[in-house]
Design an enzyme around this catalytic site. Structure first.
Site, PDB file in Angstrom:
ATOM      1  N   GLY A  12       0.812  -1.217   0.000  1.00  9.41           N
ATOM      2  CA  GLY A  12       0.000   0.000   0.000  1.00  9.41           C
ATOM      3  C   GLY A  12       0.843   1.264   0.000  1.00  9.41           C
ATOM      4  O   GLY A  12       2.079   1.218   0.111  1.00  9.41           O
ATOM      5  N   CYS A 134      -3.563  11.184  10.345  1.00  6.38           N
ATOM      6  CA  CYS A 134      -2.575  11.997   9.630  1.00  6.38           C
ATOM      7  C   CYS A 134      -2.758  13.494   9.891  1.00  6.38           C
ATOM      8  O   CYS A 134      -1.773  14.226  10.066  1.00  6.38           O
ATOM      9  CB  CYS A 134      -2.621  11.703   8.136  1.00  6.38           C
ATOM     10  SG  CYS A 134      -4.292  11.686   7.441  1.00  6.38           S
ATOM     11  N   LYS A 218     -12.111  12.676  15.334  1.00  7.59           N
ATOM     12  CA  LYS A 218     -10.794  12.081  15.588  1.00  7.59           C
ATOM     13  C   LYS A 218      -9.793  13.153  16.013  1.00  7.59           C
ATOM     14  O   LYS A 218      -9.028  12.961  16.968  1.00  7.59           O
ATOM     15  CB  LYS A 218     -10.266  11.385  14.331  1.00  7.59           C
ATOM     16  CG  LYS A 218     -10.947  10.098  13.951  1.00  7.59           C
ATOM     17  CD  LYS A 218     -10.372   9.599  12.619  1.00  7.59           C
ATOM     18  CE  LYS A 218     -11.111   8.404  12.080  1.00  7.59           C
ATOM     19  NZ  LYS A 218     -10.617   8.014  10.733  1.00  7.59           N
ATOM     20  N   ARG A 239     -11.646  17.548   1.895  1.00  3.01           N
ATOM     21  CA  ARG A 239     -10.803  16.842   0.924  1.00  3.01           C
ATOM     22  C   ARG A 239     -10.615  17.758  -0.289  1.00  3.01           C
ATOM     23  O   ARG A 239     -11.574  18.333  -0.806  1.00  3.01           O
ATOM     24  CB  ARG A 239     -11.484  15.542   0.493  1.00  3.01           C
ATOM     25  CG  ARG A 239     -10.572  14.608  -0.290  1.00  3.01           C
ATOM     26  CD  ARG A 239      -9.511  13.989   0.594  1.00  3.01           C
ATOM     27  NE  ARG A 239     -10.054  12.966   1.483  1.00  3.01           N
ATOM     28  CZ  ARG A 239      -9.331  12.351   2.421  1.00  3.01           C
ATOM     29  NH1 ARG A 239      -8.051  12.685   2.619  1.00  3.01           N
ATOM     30  NH2 ARG A 239      -9.879  11.429   3.194  1.00  3.01           N
ATOM     31  N   HIS A 246      -1.062  17.260   3.296  1.00  2.22           N
ATOM     32  CA  HIS A 246      -2.195  17.868   4.012  1.00  2.22           C
ATOM     33  C   HIS A 246      -1.818  19.281   4.464  1.00  2.22           C
ATOM     34  O   HIS A 246      -0.692  19.517   4.927  1.00  2.22           O
ATOM     35  CB  HIS A 246      -2.553  17.051   5.250  1.00  2.22           C
ATOM     36  CG  HIS A 246      -3.257  15.760   4.966  1.00  2.22           C
ATOM     37  ND1 HIS A 246      -3.574  15.343   3.699  1.00  2.22           N
ATOM     38  CD2 HIS A 246      -3.716  14.800   5.810  1.00  2.22           C
ATOM     39  CE1 HIS A 246      -4.201  14.174   3.772  1.00  2.22           C
ATOM     40  NE2 HIS A 246      -4.301  13.830   5.043  1.00  2.22           N
TER      41      HIS A 246
END
Length: 347
Positions: A12, A134, A218, A239, A246
């Protein structure tokens, strides 16, 4: 002798970066195993100048492995991390499964590495250490020195999150839609709820009863666990059509008087951060420039005149690195450097 490392989810995006970073940082590993699902058995992945063949998770024996860097998704981690931990291997997990478990530390080394000392001293530990979301990881690296110096009471953050945070299929969708628009091929959302090419989507993860999304929840929960439970945080997570990197626009309200100049000097001296803050055209960092870098970048530092002790700033980081793979490797390095792992002795 060095350590033995297994990277689970090696095919991945994040697994690939874990292997890259282990090599780049010359992690003291005698042996690195690339682990994936059975369908990837024998597939080749790069590790520095070496090529590793993927091994089957179902058949792999973790006995004698020192570190398992887990990036295979929540379902796989929930099933396998406890089993792997019981072999004595330290699992550093990149999914959300263990982040909110009170028995598992949630760690960003520049911020709360000390929690590892107490955890590793426990005889009843699960041997699972969680890696944060992240968007949280880069944020708390920036908040930590400011909180220590000025006492942060409240954080307002808007994120601009790249599609790589949603996996390879999301990156492929952005690529396909972008190409298609130029040949008048109408975009068909599959991974995302709306068109992502040339658009922004204020929706990451599922919606909760209060109207916020799980991604926003989160950030709130993780900042409290990692940094300080008294900090209030509100987030809007978006997004954007960026492949990697980011970005976050951050506003903080502090207990003590704070100035932009003092904050800039403090952040320049803080671990894991790089300040690029010139008040001129191009005197700031954008996602394109952070790709492949280890640092979390800070720009646009300025005082918020609407409150007594407020500050605004811009935070950018490679989400596949500090937001995932790099932080995972740094946790393993911290365990070694602090003498929390048994020393390897040649026999």
């Amino acid at each position: 002798m060095g350590y033995t490392v297994a990277v689970v989810g090696a095919t991945g995006n994040v697994g690939h970066e874990m292997l890259n970073i282990l090599a780049e940082r010359e992690f003291p590993a005698d042996k690195v195993h690339a682990i994936a699902s059975r369908r990837s058995l024998g597939r080749e992945v790069s590790y520095g100048d070496k090529v590793l063949k993927c091994e089957d998770l179902e058949q792999f024996d973790f006995t004698g492995i020192d570190f398992c860097l887990m990036s295979a998704g929540g379902d796989i981690s929930k099933k396998w991390s406890p089993k792997i931990g019981r072999t004595g291997c330290i699992v550093i997990d990149n999914s959300s499964v263990w982040r909110y478990d009170p028995e598992c530390p949630l760690v960003v080394p520049e911020v709360n590495a000390d929690v590892l000392v107490d955890y590793m001293a426990r005889t009843d530990r699960k041997n699972i250490i969680a890696n944060p979301n992240c968007s949280t990881a880069q944020l708390v690296v920036a908040l930590k020195p400011l909180h220590d110096a000025y006492g942060i009471k409240r954080v307002v953050v808007s994120t601009y999150q790249s599609v790589s945070g949603a996996g390879k299929a999301a990156m492929d969708e952005l690529w396909t839609q972008t190409k298609g628009i130029f040949v008048t091929d109408p975009p068909t959302p599959e991974k995302f709820t709306k068109q992502i090419a040339f658009n922004v989507i204020p929706h990451i993860d599922v919606f909760l009863d209060d109207g916020s999304t799980k991604e926003e929840w989160k950030m709130k929960a993780e900042v409290k666990k990692i940094l300080d439970p008294k900090i209030k945080l509100t987030a809007t997570c978006v997004r954007v059509p960026v492949f990697v990197g980011h970005s976050e626009a951050v506003n903080i309200d502090c207990e003590k008087e704070i100035s932009a100049d003092e904050a800039r000097d403090l952040l320049r001296e803080s671990p894991g951060l790089m300040v690029i803050d010139k008040r001129e055209d191009g005197g700031y960092i954008t996602p394109v420039e952070c790709v492949g870098e280890f640092a979390t970048f800070i720009s646009r530092i300025r005082e918020d005149s609407t409150i007594d002790n407020g500050l605004d700033f811009w935070v950018v980081s490679d989400n596949l690195r500090k937001g995932a793979a790099l932080n995972t490797v740094q946790i393993a390095e911290t365990l070694i450097n602090r003498g929390l792992m048994a020393k390897k002795v040649a026999v």
